[in-house]
Scaffold this active site. Sequence first.
Site, PDB file in Angstrom:
ATOM      1  N   HIS A   1       0.803  -1.226   0.000  1.00 29.28           N
ATOM      2  CA  HIS A   1       0.000   0.000   0.000  1.00 29.28           C
ATOM      3  C   HIS A   1       0.835   1.276   0.000  1.00 29.28           C
ATOM      4  O   HIS A   1       0.301   2.350  -0.297  1.00 29.28           O
ATOM      5  CB  HIS A   1      -0.933   0.042   1.215  1.00 29.28           C
ATOM      6  CG  HIS A   1      -1.981  -1.021   1.227  1.00 29.28           C
ATOM      7  ND1 HIS A   1      -2.871  -1.199   0.189  1.00 29.28           N
ATOM      8  CD2 HIS A   1      -2.289  -1.965   2.159  1.00 29.28           C
ATOM      9  CE1 HIS A   1      -3.680  -2.205   0.480  1.00 29.28           C
ATOM     10  NE2 HIS A   1      -3.344  -2.694   1.662  1.00 29.28           N
TER      11      HIS A   1
ATOM     12  N   HIS B   1      -6.635  -7.275   0.179  1.00 26.13           N
ATOM     13  CA  HIS B   1      -6.721  -5.852  -0.149  1.00 26.13           C
ATOM     14  C   HIS B   1      -6.086  -5.574  -1.507  1.00 26.13           C
ATOM     15  O   HIS B   1      -5.096  -6.212  -1.882  1.00 26.13           O
ATOM     16  CB  HIS B   1      -6.030  -5.013   0.926  1.00 26.13           C
ATOM     17  CG  HIS B   1      -6.633  -5.166   2.281  1.00 26.13           C
ATOM     18  ND1 HIS B   1      -6.132  -6.046   3.225  1.00 26.13           N
ATOM     19  CD2 HIS B   1      -7.709  -4.577   2.853  1.00 26.13           C
ATOM     20  CE1 HIS B   1      -6.877  -5.976   4.318  1.00 26.13           C
ATOM     21  NE2 HIS B   1      -7.837  -5.098   4.119  1.00 26.13           N
TER      22      HIS B   1
ATOM     23  N   ASP C   1      -4.152 -12.547   4.503  1.00 28.92           N
ATOM     24  CA  ASP C   1      -5.440 -12.101   5.025  1.00 28.92           C
ATOM     25  C   ASP C   1      -6.594 -12.539   4.134  1.00 28.92           C
ATOM     26  O   ASP C   1      -7.766 -12.304   4.455  1.00 28.92           O
ATOM     27  CB  ASP C   1      -5.469 -10.585   5.244  1.00 28.92           C
ATOM     28  CG  ASP C   1      -4.926  -9.799   4.068  1.00 28.92           C
ATOM     29  OD1 ASP C   1      -4.630 -10.406   3.020  1.00 28.92           O
ATOM     30  OD2 ASP C   1      -4.781  -8.568   4.189  1.00 28.92           O
TER      31      ASP C   1
END
Length: 515
Positions: A150, A187, A273
């Site tokens: 990110h 994500h 995740d």
Amino acid sequence: MDSSGGNSLPSIGPDGSKRKVCYFYDPEVGNYYYGQGHPMKPHRIRMTHALLAHYGLLHNMQVYKPNPARERDLCRFHADDYISFLRSVTPETQQDQIRALKRFNVGEDCPVFDGLYNFCQTYAGGSVGGAVKLNHGHDIAINWAGGLHHAKKCEASGFCYVNDIVLAILELLKRHERVLYVDIDIHHGDGVEEAFYTTDRVMTVSFHKFGDYFPGTGDIRDVGYAKGKYYSLNVPLDDGIDDESYQSLFKPLIGKVMEVFRPGAVVLQCGADSLSGDRLGCFNLSIKGHAECVRYMRSFNVPLLLLGGGGYTIRNVARCWCYETGVALGTEVDDKMPQHEYYEYFGPDYTLHVAPSNMENKNTRQQLDEIRSKLLDNLSKLRHAPSVQFQERPPDAEFAEPDEDQEDPDERHDPDSDMEMDDAKPSEELSRKPSNSIQNVRIKRENAESEPKDQETHKASIEHAKGAETMPEEMASAKPSETTSMAIDEPGSVKVEPENPNKLPEPPGVMYPKS
């Protein structure tokens, strides 16, 4: 080894063959602490390493302690003032830098903690070091501490401060015309996509939860821009996706990408995740299903960099990355877990694999078919294997050297010299571990130079080293939102972003709920 843990690996054919694998690990990485209640726990890397040691997997690969990335290495992508801030800020001084904290998005999801800059240097050094190894003949390089996808050019985001993935890809581009990035974290891999949004030398493919979910980007309609159009592939998924549904997209899409794009190297971000039962996630993948992505990428026999990423139920993160290390090695590991110092984390079953839940899969067959059809159509618009006119190859990344002030600056970077490895040295840190298996692990350094013993001398060396460097990329603003992306086709230098760059719209909230 016993195969009761499930057989993810074929015993015959090219995919059953052994690979030359190297693994990067710093014994100190597990000591970094984001703070009480924060879901990101670097301790999971130490737990993973302990499993690798006690399963005997460390003996099947070369183990290296990463050399810390220097300031100038980090500034090959990141803005100078941002890296300078990370280097200087401490928990004690952060209240004196309120404006900088806000500017660089440091404070909540991305807190200031003791050793923050050293942590960044360590995980980035492992990823860049892995890329260097792939450029010099290794088949697979692993850095489970990396994969922090990110981070942006001049701001932290989503627990990530430095984008080690972008830095590793830049290193791979010195040797390879085309690099593929694949992201299986739940994500969206926004930082990597944004960095390479306008180039056809890097293709980014992200499989992620989309819709009212951090970071809010990764729409199927985001395909790249200018020369990079159709070189960004976004696979938006809904809650509860299981192994079968996931692979019904992953294999046909990645198979077509490999056929059309023909990368010279692949970076696979293995964020855990996306596993069932993750503290922050909402997918329903088993460890075998997650690892099937690793097995499939391995089957193409293209240099492969495996990185970590998200993962917040840390016992399952360690399980997953241990099993995936076995997949990389072509070794099936026993489902029954060996006794080790973190054994109690894995009760009551003490097994490597855990069953997925019975949660609803909100991804219907029709939705999956439509996504696959749309993205295969996008791939059909690509011209096969874009080529780039090579200039002289930039020098390999070099790491900390003793007192560069005493050296001739013109002799520091010999484009023809390769990074050398010294003989294996026992790690002092590992010798203090309680486990005999870990005590016996030999960690190598990546070059023959010794680290500066005096910390102040080391800092001065880093400052001195921060000069201009020949690079294969140029920073450019090209994405429709005017966020920073990177063109790779012309050599150039990093441009410093203005103080208040235009940013993406605010994502739908932070990554984890505040208490």
